[in-house]
Design a protein around this motif. Structure first.
Motif, PDB file in Angstrom:
ATOM      1  N   LEU A   1       3.663   5.207  -5.600  1.00 51.64           N
ATOM      2  CA  LEU A   1       3.872   5.824  -7.750  1.00 51.64           C
ATOM      3  C   LEU A   1       2.215   6.620  -7.544  1.00 51.64           C
ATOM      4  O   LEU A   1       2.571   7.636  -9.058  1.00 51.64           O
ATOM      5  CB  LEU A   1       3.499   4.198  -7.656  1.00 51.64           C
ATOM      6  CG  LEU A   1       4.360   3.792  -7.875  1.00 51.64           C
ATOM      7  CD1 LEU A   1       4.478   1.918  -8.394  1.00 51.64           C
ATOM      8  CD2 LEU A   1       6.177   4.058  -8.105  1.00 51.64           C
ATOM      9  N   VAL A   2       1.254   6.565  -7.212  1.00 51.34           N
ATOM     10  CA  VAL A   2      -0.090   7.153  -7.809  1.00 51.34           C
ATOM     11  C   VAL A   2       0.597   8.734  -7.384  1.00 51.34           C
ATOM     12  O   VAL A   2       0.128   9.604  -7.814  1.00 51.34           O
ATOM     13  CB  VAL A   2      -1.331   6.824  -6.934  1.00 51.34           C
ATOM     14  CG1 VAL A   2      -2.235   7.821  -7.231  1.00 51.34           C
ATOM     15  CG2 VAL A   2      -1.097   5.197  -7.050  1.00 51.34           C
ATOM     16  N   PHE A   3       0.599   8.955  -5.957  1.00 46.16           N
ATOM     17  CA  PHE A   3       1.188  10.416  -5.777  1.00 46.16           C
ATOM     18  C   PHE A   3       2.304  11.524  -6.523  1.00 46.16           C
ATOM     19  O   PHE A   3       1.891  11.867  -7.421  1.00 46.16           O
ATOM     20  CB  PHE A   3       2.499  10.505  -4.670  1.00 46.16           C
ATOM     21  CG  PHE A   3       3.108  11.812  -3.951  1.00 46.16           C
ATOM     22  CD1 PHE A   3       1.250  12.765  -3.647  1.00 46.16           C
ATOM     23  CD2 PHE A   3       3.879  11.960  -4.458  1.00 46.16           C
ATOM     24  CE1 PHE A   3       2.042  14.161  -3.202  1.00 46.16           C
ATOM     25  CE2 PHE A   3       3.807  12.894  -3.815  1.00 46.16           C
ATOM     26  CZ  PHE A   3       3.939  14.512  -3.509  1.00 46.16           C
ATOM     27  N   LEU A   4       3.736  10.316  -7.563  1.00 44.51           N
ATOM     28  CA  LEU A   4       4.045  10.803  -8.558  1.00 44.51           C
ATOM     29  C   LEU A   4       3.438  11.626  -9.871  1.00 44.51           C
ATOM     30  O   LEU A   4       3.549  12.113 -10.366  1.00 44.51           O
ATOM     31  CB  LEU A   4       5.256   9.767  -8.651  1.00 44.51           C
ATOM     32  CG  LEU A   4       6.490   9.125  -7.576  1.00 44.51           C
ATOM     33  CD1 LEU A   4       7.461   8.903  -7.502  1.00 44.51           C
ATOM     34  CD2 LEU A   4       6.974  11.085  -6.712  1.00 44.51           C
ATOM     35  N   GLY A   5       2.643   9.779  -9.729  1.00 50.22           N
ATOM     36  CA  GLY A   5       1.396  10.343 -11.157  1.00 50.22           C
ATOM     37  C   GLY A   5       0.747  11.512 -10.998  1.00 50.22           C
ATOM     38  O   GLY A   5       0.763  12.249 -11.909  1.00 50.22           O
ATOM     39  N   GLN A   6       0.101  12.019 -10.339  1.00 52.31           N
ATOM     40  CA  GLN A   6      -1.570  12.654  -9.977  1.00 52.31           C
ATOM     41  C   GLN A   6       0.045  14.379  -9.613  1.00 52.31           C
ATOM     42  O   GLN A   6      -1.081  15.137  -9.353  1.00 52.31           O
ATOM     43  CB  GLN A   6      -1.434  13.036  -8.188  1.00 52.31           C
ATOM     44  CG  GLN A   6      -2.093  11.483  -8.317  1.00 52.31           C
ATOM     45  CD  GLN A   6      -3.600  11.270  -6.884  1.00 52.31           C
ATOM     46  OE1 GLN A   6      -3.110  11.649  -5.838  1.00 52.31           O
ATOM     47  NE2 GLN A   6      -4.601  10.313  -7.051  1.00 52.31           N
TER      48      GLN A   6
ATOM     49  N   GLY B   1      -4.036   9.437  -0.070  1.00 51.98           N
ATOM     50  CA  GLY B   1      -4.711   9.539   1.264  1.00 51.98           C
ATOM     51  C   GLY B   1      -5.302   7.833   1.664  1.00 51.98           C
ATOM     52  O   GLY B   1      -5.053   7.666   2.960  1.00 51.98           O
ATOM     53  N   LEU B   2      -5.860   7.420   0.664  1.00 53.13           N
ATOM     54  CA  LEU B   2      -6.411   6.123   1.823  1.00 53.13           C
ATOM     55  C   LEU B   2      -5.534   5.090   1.347  1.00 53.13           C
ATOM     56  O   LEU B   2      -5.228   4.339   2.684  1.00 53.13           O
ATOM     57  CB  LEU B   2      -7.074   5.548   0.001  1.00 53.13           C
ATOM     58  CG  LEU B   2      -8.488   5.333   0.024  1.00 53.13           C
ATOM     59  CD1 LEU B   2      -9.112   4.686   1.971  1.00 53.13           C
ATOM     60  CD2 LEU B   2      -9.392   4.739  -0.621  1.00 53.13           C
ATOM     61  N   CYS B   3      -4.516   5.509   0.193  1.00 49.32           N
ATOM     62  CA  CYS B   3      -3.251   4.445   0.655  1.00 49.32           C
ATOM     63  C   CYS B   3      -2.773   4.348   1.856  1.00 49.32           C
ATOM     64  O   CYS B   3      -1.669   2.977   1.809  1.00 49.32           O
ATOM     65  CB  CYS B   3      -2.847   4.387  -0.895  1.00 49.32           C
ATOM     66  SG  CYS B   3      -3.801   3.903  -2.755  1.00 49.32           S
TER      67      CYS B   3
ATOM     68  N   PHE C   1       0.964  -1.029   0.203  1.00 48.07           N
ATOM     69  CA  PHE C   1      -0.269  -0.173  -0.337  1.00 48.07           C
ATOM     70  C   PHE C   1       0.960   1.606  -0.117  1.00 48.07           C
ATOM     71  O   PHE C   1       1.023   2.126  -0.642  1.00 48.07           O
ATOM     72  CB  PHE C   1      -1.323  -0.325   1.312  1.00 48.07           C
ATOM     73  CG  PHE C   1      -1.549  -1.095   1.049  1.00 48.07           C
ATOM     74  CD1 PHE C   1      -3.107  -0.519  -0.071  1.00 48.07           C
ATOM     75  CD2 PHE C   1      -2.481  -1.825   1.704  1.00 48.07           C
ATOM     76  CE1 PHE C   1      -4.227  -1.585  -0.830  1.00 48.07           C
ATOM     77  CE2 PHE C   1      -3.581  -3.059   1.679  1.00 48.07           C
ATOM     78  CZ  PHE C   1      -4.315  -2.287   0.672  1.00 48.07           C
ATOM     79  N   SER C   2       1.998   1.102   0.906  1.00 49.86           N
ATOM     80  CA  SER C   2       2.960   2.828   1.038  1.00 49.86           C
ATOM     81  C   SER C   2       3.417   2.531  -0.711  1.00 49.86           C
ATOM     82  O   SER C   2       3.323   4.123  -0.286  1.00 49.86           O
ATOM     83  CB  SER C   2       3.957   1.854   1.698  1.00 49.86           C
ATOM     84  OG  SER C   2       3.486   1.753   2.767  1.00 49.86           O
ATOM     85  N   SER C   3       3.934   1.510  -1.216  1.00 51.48           N
ATOM     86  CA  SER C   3       4.073   1.650  -2.667  1.00 51.48           C
ATOM     87  C   SER C   3       3.451   2.630  -3.789  1.00 51.48           C
ATOM     88  O   SER C   3       3.707   3.238  -4.174  1.00 51.48           O
ATOM     89  CB  SER C   3       5.183   0.163  -2.753  1.00 51.48           C
ATOM     90  OG  SER C   3       6.721   0.035  -2.627  1.00 51.48           O
TER      91      SER C   3
ATOM     92  N   LEU D   1      -2.805   1.488   9.000  1.00 54.30           N
ATOM     93  CA  LEU D   1      -3.893   0.008   9.323  1.00 54.30           C
ATOM     94  C   LEU D   1      -2.898  -1.266   9.309  1.00 54.30           C
ATOM     95  O   LEU D   1      -3.403  -1.913  10.327  1.00 54.30           O
ATOM     96  CB  LEU D   1      -5.530  -0.177   9.133  1.00 54.30           C
ATOM     97  CG  LEU D   1      -6.081   1.455   9.387  1.00 54.30           C
ATOM     98  CD1 LEU D   1      -7.706   0.579   8.214  1.00 54.30           C
ATOM     99  CD2 LEU D   1      -6.551   1.660  10.937  1.00 54.30           C
ATOM    100  N   MET D   2      -2.454  -1.749   7.491  1.00 51.72           N
ATOM    101  CA  MET D   2      -1.762  -2.732   8.330  1.00 51.72           C
ATOM    102  C   MET D   2      -0.891  -2.842   9.571  1.00 51.72           C
ATOM    103  O   MET D   2      -0.212  -4.293  10.016  1.00 51.72           O
ATOM    104  CB  MET D   2      -1.125  -3.408   7.086  1.00 51.72           C
ATOM    105  CG  MET D   2      -2.305  -3.025   5.809  1.00 51.72           C
ATOM    106  SD  MET D   2      -3.281  -4.624   5.999  1.00 51.72           S
ATOM    107  CE  MET D   2      -5.547  -3.862   6.195  1.00 51.72           C
TER     108      MET D   2
END
Length: 276
Positions: A49-54, A68-70, A43-45, A76-77
C-alpha cells in the motif's frame, strides 16, 4: 488425501466425497509460527500500500526506504516462522495432525494380503490381519454379509492356530522335564486380542446374531488368555463360548470349550497336571 496448514487439518472422505476439516491443536510453537506468519502478511500488505502511495507522491529520484523496510520485516517474520517450524516440527506435527485417526488404504490392505500369503501362507494369522482390515472397509460401506464372511475366515484361522498352541502347552504341562518355550510373542497376543474382541462385539451388537461365530470367537479369546496365564478372563470368555455353543449343532466345538473350562478350573483348584 490429506491437506494441512497452520490452522486446519482436512482429510478427503472417499465415501461421502467431502472434505472433513478440524482445527489444529494449539501449542506454544504452532502459535508462534501463526503469529509470525500473520505479521509477515501485515508487513507485506503495508509495504504494498505504501509503495502504491509513493508512486504518486514521491518526488523524482526518491527512494522507497519505508517500503523496503517493511519488506525486510516481512521476510524476517517469514524466515523466523519457517525456522521455528523446522526446528520444532516434532512438537508441532504430532499435535497438529491426528496421525492415530488415519486408516489403511485399500491398496495397502491388498498388498498386505498378497505379500503375507506369499511369505506365510493363506492360513497364517499374519495374513488374517489383512482380512480383518478389509472387513473393516466393507463394514464402513454397510456390506455386512462380506464383513461377516471375512471375520469368519479370521476367526477360523485364529481358532486353528490357538488350538495347536493349547495342545502344545498342555503337552509341556504333562511333561515337566521339558522346557516350556513361549508360544507366541506379546505383540501378536495384543493384536489377536484386539481383533477377536472387535469381532465378538460386532456379533453381539448385531441384530442377527450368529451363535456359531460368537462361540468360535469367544473360545479363541478363552484360549488366548489361558495361554497368557489369566485364568479369570479365560473362564469369562469360556462361559460366553459355552453358552453360545449350546445353540448350535456342532458338538465338537462344545466339547472343546468344556475341556478348556475344566482345564482352567483344575488349575485353579489343584496343582498343574504332571506336577506330582
Amino acid at each position: 488425501m490429506e491437506n494441512s496448514d497452520l490452522w486446519y487439518n482436512c482429510r478427503f472422505d472417499n465415501f461421502t466425497g467431502t472434505w472433513l476439516c478440524a482445527s489444529s491443536k494449539e501449542t506454544e510453537w504452532i502459535q508462534a509460527v501463526q503469529v509470525l506468519m500473520v505479521l509477515s502478511v501485515v508487513f507485506s500488505s503495508v509495504s504494498f500500500l505504501v509503495f502504491l502511495g509513493q508512486l504518486f507522491t514521491m518526488s523524482k529520484g526518491g527512494l522507497f526506504y519505508f517500503t523496503g523496510l517493511c519488506q525486510v520485516f516481512a521476510g524476517l517474520m517469514a524466515f523466523s516462522a519457517a525456522l521455528i517450524y523446522t526446528l520444532h516440527n516434532k512438537e508441532i506435527l504430532p499435535s497438529s495432525k491426528e496421525l492415530t485417526s488415519g486408516h489403511f488404504g485399500y491398496c495397502f490392505i491388498l498388498a498386505w494380503i498378497y505379500y503375507a500369503s506369499e511369505e506365510y501362507g493363506l492360513d497364517s494369522t499374519v495374513t488374517c490381519d489383512g482380512y480383518f482390515f478389509m472387513a473393516d472397509v466393507f463394514a464402513k460401506q454397510g456390506k455386512m454379509s462380506i464383513t461377516r464372511s471375512l471375520y469368519s475366515a479370521v476367526a477360523h484361522t485364529w481358532h486353528c492356530h490357538l488350538t495347536e498352541l493349547l495342545h502344545t502347552h498342555v503337552q509341556f504341562f504333562q511333561n515337566p522335564d521339558e522346557l516350556l518355550e513361549p508360544s507366541y510373542d506379546k505383540g501378536r497376543r495384543a493384536e489377536g486380542d484386539e481383533m477377536l474382541r472387535t469381532m465378538l462385539e460386532f456379533e453381539q451388537d448385531n441384530s442377527r446374531k450368529e451363535p456359531a461365530q460368537i462361540a468360535l470367537v469367544a473360545h479363541c479369546l478363552a484360549m488366548l488368555w489361558f495361554l497368557e496365564g489369566d485364568n479369570l478372563k479365560a473362564l469369562g470368555f469360556g462361559g460366553t463360548a459355552l453358552q453360545a455353543s449350546q445353540l448350535i449343532p456342532n458338538r465338537d466345538l462344545t466339547e472343546a470349550i468344556r475341556g478348556l473350562l475344566q482345564l482352567v478350573q483344575s488349575l485353579q483348584t489343584g496343582p498343574p497336571p504332571g506336577s506330582g
